[in-house]
Design a protein around this motif. Sequence first.
Motif: not given
Length: 369
Positions: A335-343
Amino acid sequence: MNQPAFVGTIAYVARRALWLAWYNLQLIFIVYPAEGFWRVTALLNPRTWSYRRRVRAKLEGSVSHHGGTYAVFAMFREGELSPYTLSAIDSLNRLKVNIILVSNTVLTEAVQEKLRSRCRYVVIRDNIGRDFGAYKDGFSVLRETKEEIQRLVLLNDSVVYLLDGLDEMFRQFLGDNDYAGLTEVHDRHYHVQSFLMSFGASVLRDPRFLNYWRRYIPIGTRRWSIHKGEVGLTRMMLDCGFRPKLVASLERLKVALENDEKTDNIPALLPDRFAPAAYQSTNPVPYVLSVFGEKNQIHVGAFLLTRYAISPLFKRDIVARGVYSPERLKDISGILGLDLPMLLQQQEIHQRRRHTSWISRILFRFGSI
């Protein structure tokens, strides 16, 4: 009342009574004794009482700005610097903010030089008192310089700072407000959250504000930092008549949600605890706003605030604290266009595997560790 309903009510009351009994037993026999032991140990430590003993080094940096705006940036990072911490530092420099970087860990020479090239001062101290201990010592260093302070920003690296929109958010903390924060907490003990706050000249000249920091004891338990730090500072500010201006306020989120014609993604952005009820609602907006107004706002609304460009940051411990599951983060990433698990794999500060004993898990759930 029919018999099945009566039996159901009795069962609910019994379960609730048992839960409360177990909750209080854990507090009385585990949490309070552990907290008391840690506090007494801290009070017996000479470094708790001595700024000179806590601070190992004060290094002068090469970046200085006119205007009297300063930031004390508390950092707890071993090894290489986080790129998101550097994003925040660079953003503050673009806005002409003098940075006093206070590290609660020993820094390598390479990291020291990288920070000195971006900051006014770099302070290296023992990790005594967590972020509020770092704020206290950073403020002491700043006052020792005898420089005129027109505005003070306090922030730390317990959040991931996303580059997009960061300048715009920080700019709102540099206006004319006497007291500004990003979000607040209404759950149990009301307070403005301390990972990002700003104070104007009127506050900085108020003896009650100065006395708060002079008298604050930098004890390092998490409960102390919340109750004596965040809650204590907020109460002092309110008693002095300074009302917080919230940058990520309930009103701003309300306007953003009500102006969005497509609300299908709203439940997916909520923490695991609240998402099911939002999915079941025909209109999730009122439910989301009620939860946001009553709970820990940076947990409940972190990704909503990011989605609507209100604040480009979120807490580093949201998975470890059980707010979001790793599986939910994968959905939110789309949804956000971010790789949250990686961050968060790069940024996580509380790994669940560290709490292997049942006592440590209880202390973790109660927020003592």
